[in-house]
Write a protein that holds these residues in place. Structure first.
Motif, PDB file in Angstrom:
ATOM      1  N   SER A 281       0.803  -1.249   0.199  1.00 46.74           N
ATOM      2  CA  SER A 281       0.178   0.185   0.006  1.00 46.74           C
ATOM      3  C   SER A 281       0.844   1.060  -0.048  1.00 46.74           C
ATOM      4  CB  SER A 281      -0.972  -0.018   1.273  1.00 46.74           C
ATOM      5  OG  SER A 281      -0.142   0.128   2.337  1.00 46.74           O
ATOM      6  N   GLU A 282       0.144   2.367  -0.060  1.00 46.29           N
ATOM      7  CA  GLU A 282       0.978   3.570  -0.009  1.00 46.29           C
ATOM      8  C   GLU A 282       1.849   3.981   1.200  1.00 46.29           C
ATOM      9  OE1 GLU A 282       0.156   8.562  -0.463  1.00 46.29           O
ATOM     10  OE2 GLU A 282      -1.605   7.001  -0.618  1.00 46.29           O
ATOM     11  N   PHE A 283       1.403   3.462   2.237  1.00 51.31           N
ATOM     12  CA  PHE A 283       2.085   3.611   3.646  1.00 51.31           C
ATOM     13  C   PHE A 283       2.561   2.419   4.349  1.00 51.31           C
ATOM     14  CE2 PHE A 283      -1.239   6.830   3.455  1.00 51.31           C
ATOM     15  CZ  PHE A 283      -0.568   7.853   3.243  1.00 51.31           C
ATOM     16  N   THR A 284       2.195   1.277   3.996  1.00 52.48           N
ATOM     17  CA  THR A 284       2.700  -0.020   4.482  1.00 52.48           C
ATOM     18  C   THR A 284       2.982  -1.210   3.534  1.00 52.48           C
ATOM     19  OG1 THR A 284       0.478  -0.797   5.425  1.00 52.48           O
ATOM     20  CG2 THR A 284       2.014   0.401   6.933  1.00 52.48           C
ATOM     21  N   ILE A 332       0.826 -12.414  10.482  1.00 52.52           N
ATOM     22  CA  ILE A 332       0.330 -10.945   9.753  1.00 52.52           C
ATOM     23  C   ILE A 332       1.460 -10.204  10.303  1.00 52.52           C
ATOM     24  CG2 ILE A 332      -1.335  -9.384   9.507  1.00 52.52           C
ATOM     25  CD1 ILE A 332      -3.339 -11.266  10.337  1.00 52.52           C
ATOM     26  N   ARG A 333       2.044  -9.566   9.039  1.00 54.72           N
ATOM     27  CA  ARG A 333       2.951  -8.517   9.326  1.00 54.72           C
ATOM     28  C   ARG A 333       3.079  -7.321   8.539  1.00 54.72           C
ATOM     29  NH1 ARG A 333       8.320 -11.904   7.920  1.00 54.72           N
ATOM     30  NH2 ARG A 333       7.318 -13.338   9.607  1.00 54.72           N
ATOM     31  N   LEU A 334       3.007  -6.109   9.541  1.00 52.58           N
ATOM     32  CA  LEU A 334       3.064  -4.778   8.881  1.00 52.58           C
ATOM     33  C   LEU A 334       4.530  -4.238   8.595  1.00 52.58           C
ATOM     34  CD1 LEU A 334       0.245  -5.622   9.815  1.00 52.58           C
ATOM     35  CD2 LEU A 334      -0.273  -3.057   9.774  1.00 52.58           C
ATOM     36  N   LEU A 335       5.040  -3.841   7.722  1.00 54.47           N
ATOM     37  CA  LEU A 335       6.248  -3.163   7.776  1.00 54.47           C
ATOM     38  C   LEU A 335       6.150  -1.765   6.810  1.00 54.47           C
ATOM     39  CD1 LEU A 335       6.506  -6.410   6.859  1.00 54.47           C
ATOM     40  CD2 LEU A 335       9.128  -5.717   6.654  1.00 54.47           C
ATOM     41  N   THR A 341       8.376   5.618   7.356  1.00 56.05           N
ATOM     42  CA  THR A 341       9.353   5.629   8.286  1.00 56.05           C
ATOM     43  C   THR A 341       9.031   6.768   9.312  1.00 56.05           C
ATOM     44  OG1 THR A 341      10.584   7.028   6.905  1.00 56.05           O
ATOM     45  CG2 THR A 341      10.980   4.491   6.616  1.00 56.05           C
ATOM     46  N   LEU A 342       9.765   6.235  10.478  1.00 57.87           N
ATOM     47  CA  LEU A 342       9.345   7.453  11.441  1.00 57.87           C
ATOM     48  C   LEU A 342      10.742   8.370  11.788  1.00 57.87           C
ATOM     49  CD1 LEU A 342       8.144   4.951  13.942  1.00 57.87           C
ATOM     50  CD2 LEU A 342       6.699   6.389  12.857  1.00 57.87           C
ATOM     51  N   PHE A 343      10.504   9.211  12.468  1.00 56.48           N
ATOM     52  CA  PHE A 343      11.716  10.283  12.909  1.00 56.48           C
ATOM     53  C   PHE A 343      12.355  10.610  11.630  1.00 56.48           C
ATOM     54  CE2 PHE A 343      11.239   6.993  16.196  1.00 56.48           C
ATOM     55  CZ  PHE A 343      10.405   7.869  17.305  1.00 56.48           C
ATOM     56  N   ASN A 344      11.695  11.393  10.725  1.00 52.94           N
ATOM     57  CA  ASN A 344      12.369  12.219   9.567  1.00 52.94           C
ATOM     58  C   ASN A 344      12.979  11.158   8.701  1.00 52.94           C
ATOM     59  OD1 ASN A 344      11.496  14.652  10.373  1.00 52.94           O
ATOM     60  ND2 ASN A 344      13.438  14.773  11.865  1.00 52.94           N
ATOM     61  N   GLY A 345      12.175   9.966   8.544  1.00 56.72           N
ATOM     62  CA  GLY A 345      12.976   8.987   7.726  1.00 56.72           C
ATOM     63  C   GLY A 345      13.859   8.061   8.185  1.00 56.72           C
ATOM     64  N   SER A 346      14.417   8.285   9.437  1.00 55.29           N
ATOM     65  CA  SER A 346      15.393   7.593  10.080  1.00 55.29           C
ATOM     66  C   SER A 346      15.130   6.184  10.467  1.00 55.29           C
ATOM     67  CB  SER A 346      16.235   8.356  11.284  1.00 55.29           C
ATOM     68  OG  SER A 346      15.350   8.434  12.289  1.00 55.29           O
ATOM     69  N   THR A 347      14.038   5.701  10.647  1.00 52.68           N
ATOM     70  CA  THR A 347      13.475   4.450  11.488  1.00 52.68           C
ATOM     71  C   THR A 347      12.586   3.744  10.732  1.00 52.68           C
ATOM     72  OG1 THR A 347      13.889   5.528  13.584  1.00 52.68           O
ATOM     73  CG2 THR A 347      12.753   3.623  13.629  1.00 52.68           C
ATOM     74  N   GLN A 348      12.779   2.684  10.227  1.00 46.40           N
ATOM     75  CA  GLN A 348      11.675   1.551   9.706  1.00 46.40           C
ATOM     76  C   GLN A 348      11.226   0.902  10.886  1.00 46.40           C
ATOM     77  OE1 GLN A 348      14.686  -0.679   7.193  1.00 46.40           O
ATOM     78  NE2 GLN A 348      13.719   0.194   5.543  1.00 46.40           N
ATOM     79  N   LEU A 388      12.280  -1.966  15.589  1.00 45.84           N
ATOM     80  CA  LEU A 388      12.437  -0.770  15.235  1.00 45.84           C
ATOM     81  C   LEU A 388      13.984  -0.848  14.328  1.00 45.84           C
ATOM     82  CD1 LEU A 388      11.040   1.464  17.879  1.00 45.84           C
ATOM     83  CD2 LEU A 388      10.172   1.219  15.646  1.00 45.84           C
ATOM     84  N   ASP A 389      14.241  -0.403  13.242  1.00 48.96           N
ATOM     85  CA  ASP A 389      15.562  -0.108  13.006  1.00 48.96           C
ATOM     86  C   ASP A 389      15.770   1.248  12.492  1.00 48.96           C
ATOM     87  OD1 ASP A 389      16.670  -3.207  11.972  1.00 48.96           O
ATOM     88  OD2 ASP A 389      14.592  -3.085  11.768  1.00 48.96           O
ATOM     89  N   THR A 390      16.777   1.951  13.264  1.00 49.44           N
ATOM     90  CA  THR A 390      17.115   3.281  13.271  1.00 49.44           C
ATOM     91  C   THR A 390      18.479   3.529  12.875  1.00 49.44           C
ATOM     92  OG1 THR A 390      15.643   3.812  15.223  1.00 49.44           O
ATOM     93  CG2 THR A 390      17.140   5.642  14.691  1.00 49.44           C
ATOM     94  N   GLN A 391      18.493   4.378  11.897  1.00 47.53           N
ATOM     95  CA  GLN A 391      19.861   4.857  11.344  1.00 47.53           C
ATOM     96  C   GLN A 391      20.323   6.081  12.184  1.00 47.53           C
ATOM     97  OE1 GLN A 391      20.897   2.852   8.884  1.00 47.53           O
ATOM     98  NE2 GLN A 391      22.759   3.744   9.125  1.00 47.53           N
ATOM     99  N   LEU A 392      21.204   5.831  13.072  1.00 45.41           N
ATOM    100  CA  LEU A 392      21.489   6.944  13.799  1.00 45.41           C
ATOM    101  C   LEU A 392      22.712   7.863  13.346  1.00 45.41           C
ATOM    102  CD1 LEU A 392      22.365   4.634  17.248  1.00 45.41           C
ATOM    103  CD2 LEU A 392      20.479   6.027  16.643  1.00 45.41           C
ATOM    104  N   SER A 393      23.291   7.437  12.247  1.00 44.19           N
ATOM    105  CA  SER A 393      24.280   8.031  11.353  1.00 44.19           C
ATOM    106  C   SER A 393      24.362   7.521  10.208  1.00 44.19           C
ATOM    107  CB  SER A 393      25.535   8.428  12.110  1.00 44.19           C
ATOM    108  OG  SER A 393      26.412   7.341  12.157  1.00 44.19           O
ATOM    109  N   GLU A 394      24.889   8.089   9.383  1.00 40.13           N
ATOM    110  CA  GLU A 394      25.141   7.457   7.867  1.00 40.13           C
ATOM    111  C   GLU A 394      25.946   5.962   8.195  1.00 40.13           C
ATOM    112  OE1 GLU A 394      27.693   8.398   3.877  1.00 40.13           O
ATOM    113  OE2 GLU A 394      27.651   9.723   5.144  1.00 40.13           O
ATOM    114  N   THR A 395      26.734   5.696   9.002  1.00 38.67           N
ATOM    115  CA  THR A 395      27.264   4.262   9.507  1.00 38.67           C
ATOM    116  C   THR A 395      26.865   3.643  10.447  1.00 38.67           C
ATOM    117  OG1 THR A 395      29.199   5.348  10.499  1.00 38.67           O
ATOM    118  CG2 THR A 395      29.404   4.973   8.154  1.00 38.67           C
ATOM    119  N   LEU A 396      25.916   4.122  11.494  1.00 42.81           N
ATOM    120  CA  LEU A 396      25.668   3.633  12.795  1.00 42.81           C
ATOM    121  C   LEU A 396      24.219   3.415  12.750  1.00 42.81           C
ATOM    122  CD1 LEU A 396      26.809   2.474  15.324  1.00 42.81           C
ATOM    123  CD2 LEU A 396      26.400   4.747  16.186  1.00 42.81           C
ATOM    124  N   SER A 397      23.671   2.135  13.044  1.00 41.67           N
ATOM    125  CA  SER A 397      22.289   1.958  13.246  1.00 41.67           C
ATOM    126  C   SER A 397      21.969   1.187  14.519  1.00 41.67           C
ATOM    127  CB  SER A 397      21.772   1.136  11.915  1.00 41.67           C
ATOM    128  OG  SER A 397      22.581  -0.299  11.902  1.00 41.67           O
TER     129      SER A 397
END
Length: 687
Positions: A281-284, A332-335, A341-348, A388-397
């Motif tokens: 879908s458009e969001f998930t 049943i899994r929603l991704l 994504t959350l927090f300005n696109g940083s978190t899946q 939750l998968d958060t990109q803390l920086s360009e190289t650190l998650s």
């Protein structure tokens, strides 16, 4: 030692940064066992992926044929196949009257066959994925030690197929075919069928037969993929297995000559049907996975290993187990996708709801039982999970996962024993991952769990009837990297596992009136268990003709605070099926454009067979080799397994004597021997 290993891993990782290059030059191995498919190099976990080419070069017909490639993996037989797997020293070694309570998850595509890995055949398989350490967030209670997934070839739009034939000693042969194509522009299919047979390595001198320990395995599957719209996809998967193997593996002299007058069997017939729906879908992105499997299983053995009339003081006994297991799963899994994504696109993010219902009926027919034993085991499992998968920086998650499992278990048997258990178990993980173009370093904390259970035998004392859940805390640091212009790779993981209420498999030996022995299987809880060590996997494309690989595992596994069935108090003891080292080394050599040669060696240190006795498997090394010839779409291989015909054991027992000639007096060790040397030839046509 752990500190030094960690420093070594970090120093290697830092050296990779100077050799970064474009990833276009790197063959990316994708892992499907994670929630989102991910390249092996950047999966923050200790994992081994065995490709289709590795499976074919080993002439592997069953999962047991490839497990020795991976570090810190072991297996036990006591059946026609080595279908009881241990990861980092944790896993079951047998199953008799007790309900299945697996520590190692086992899947074929999306079908959960945990505890019944006899269907682990390897025809038309894309890859085998082995993930070490607790995988609770993804797989719940059945993956406290890790998980193994067989990923078969999917249906696709391109025409592809193969025909294969193999012939070998011991009257061994296999014949298989697979084909896939498009029916329409949006409907694809794949069909695979194989029959494998072998007389095995045991000769029954009493019956004058050489096929009482035979293998007879039929595998088939049909897959359909329907692209209904640009946002809706259906995958239908039907699999049928018919395993009809013999089981005649033990003798009084620990040889491959049997005297059994009623040799056993190891059977499994399984129908499995699954439907996976993907909605973009458009969001998930939504995944709905529904599956059902029905397995009829039979397992029997000649307990005395001889025939009537063998000795005046003999006994004669057969022990048989018949199970009917019906399993239904819903996931049943929603991704999140790029729009959610959350927090300005940083978190899946992802959220899931899982449901499993399992009914298992058992019939045991035993010569010395007054009546047949019957039981029914029902398990209802409801779980919620999130990650939750958060990109803390360009190289650190940072990855955070959590799962809560609610178990309702009902058990009843005809001895009058019944029990109900209702518990909620919680596990999860926290992973910090530092990734570069050519390397990654991760540190993780994960918690796995395993459900409680029952000892059904009425001879078990009341205080030992019920055993408690087990929890497993895993602390791990790993590094993965490519170097030498991406012609070499190395993957290292250092781990420490702290087990609480460690479930220990034991058995009590009781003496009949005639002096012979009988067994009672018991599972209990030790106070603690500690498993720590490391895994190293490496490969190097030396030049265009030579490729080398080396995998090494080191393990220290002990448990403390347990009283054995015979009353012995264990202060501290090595865990069973946990060799201190395992290794696989090998080479692939391209001798010419059409001719290649492979050779590899599997090795293990000595290890205890059981927690309840002191018998050990000696250390051993097995060598396998093959010469392959390729001409256009045809390939032909001449191969040898166990080149030097080494004697090794796949199961062992001790603490009793089963020989009437010795008055059942002095305890002796008894072993199930692994396969001897076997020479064969295989041909395959691909189109």
């Amino acid at each position: 030692m752990k500190f030094c290993s960690t420093l070594l891993a970090l120093s290697i990782a830092s050296s990779f940064t100077a050799q970064a290059n474009e990833l276009n030059d790197l063959e990316r191995i994708t892992v499907s066992s994670d929630f989102r498919e991910q390249a092996l190099m950047f999966l923050p976990a200790s994992a081994t992926i065995l490709s289709e080419s590795q499976i074919e070069s080993r002439q592997a017909q069953h999962l047991e044929d490839v497990l020795n490639i991976a570090a810190n993996i072991n297996f036990a037989s006591g059946a026609s196949r080595g279908r009881f797997v241990q990861i980092r020293g944790i896993g079951e070694r047998s199953q008799f009257s007790e309900p299945s309570n697996p520590s190692v998850g086992f899947l074929v595509d999306d079908f959960d066959f945990s505890g019944i890995a006899g269907v682990g055949t390897l025809f038309d398989v894309q890859q085998v994925e082995i993930l070490r350490g607790p995988q609770a967030t993804e797989f719940g209670a059945s993956a406290m030690a890790g998980v193994i997934k067989i990923k078969t070839v999917d249906a696709g739009p391109e025409q592809s197929g193969k025909l294969s034939l193999s012939l070998a000693e011991q009257n061994t042969w296999s014949l298989g075919g697979a084909y896939g194509n498009a029916i329409t522009d949006n409907l694809f299919y794949r069909v695979a069928v194989q029959q494998y047979k072998s007389d095995g390595f045991v000769e029954n001198t009493f019956l004058n037969r050489d096929d009482t320990d035979n293998l007879d395995e039929f595998t088939s599957r049909v897959k359909l993929k329907y692209l209904a719209t640009d946002w809706l996809t259906f995958d239908l998967n039907y699999q049928y297995f018919d395993i009809d193997n013999g089981y005649d593996a033990f003798s009084l002299e620990n040889s491959r000559e049997s005297r059994a007058d009623e040799p056993g069997f190891d059977r499994q017939e399984t129908h499995a049907l699954g439907l996976k729906t993907e909605i973009n879908s458009e969001f998930t992105d939504v995944f709905i996975i529904l599956s059902q499997s029905d397995s009829d299983m039979g397992y029997s053995y000649d307990e005395d290993w001889t025939y009537v009339g063998f000795h005046p003081d003999e006994y004669s006994s057969v022990d048989s187990y018949f199970r009917d297991r019906d399993t239904k799963n819903m996931d049943i899994r929603l991704l999140s996708n790029d729009s959610s994504t959350l927090f300005n696109g940083s978190t899946q993010w992802l959220f899931g709801l899982y449901s499993k219902t399992m009914d298992e009926d058992l019939l045991r027919e035993y010569t010395y039982a007054d009546t047949d034993f019957t039981s029914r085991y029902q398990q209802d499992n409801l779980a919620v999970y999130s990650q939750l998968d958060t990109q803390l920086s360009e190289t650190l998650s940072l990855r955070l996962g959590l799962r809560a499992d609610r178990f309702e278990i009902d058990y009843a048997d005809n001895s009058g024993f019944s029990q109900t258990s209702d518990k909620t178990l919680i596990g999860g993980k926290a992973v910090l991952d530092y990734s570069l173009d050519s390397a990654s370093v991760y540190a993780s904390l994960s918690r796995g769990y395993k459900a409680a259970g029952f000892n059904p035998d009425e001879r078990v004392t009341a205080e030992k009837r019920i055993y408690q859940p087990e929890y497993n805390w895993n602390y791990e640091i790993g590094v993965k990297g490519n170097f030498v212009n991406y012609d070499a790779f190395i993957r290292i993981a250092v781990f420490y596992m702290d087990r609480e209420d460690t479930q220990v498999s034991d058995y009590d030996v009781q003496t009949r009136a005639d002096g012979s022995a009988t067994f009672i299987d018991i599972i209990g809880n030790a106070d603690t268990g500690t498993n720590w060590g490391y895994e190293l996997e490496s490969g190097w494309q030396v030049n265009e003709h030579v490729n080398l690989h080396a995998n090494l595992g080191w393990l220290d596994a002990t448990f403390e605070g347990y009283t054995l069935a015979d009353g012995t108090v264990i202060n501290k003891q090595d865990q069973a099926q946990a060799p201190s080292y395992t290794f696989n080394i090998g080479a692939d050599v391209q001798l010419s454009e059409q001719v290649s040669w492979t050779i590899d060696a599997d090795g293990k240190d000595e290890y205890r067979f059981s927690d309840g006795n002191d018998e050990k498997s000696p250390s051993y090394v097995l060598v396998n080799t093959a010469m392959r010839f390729d001409v256009q779409d045809w390939s032909c291989s001449v191969w040898v397994k166990n080149v030097f015909d080494r004697t090794y054991y796949v199961r062992g027992f001790g603490g009793f004597n089963n020989d009437p000639r010795e008055g059942y007096a002095t305890p002796e060790p008894y072993y199930q021997l692994g396969d001897g040397r076997q020479v064969g030839v295989s041909a395959q046509y691909t189109f």
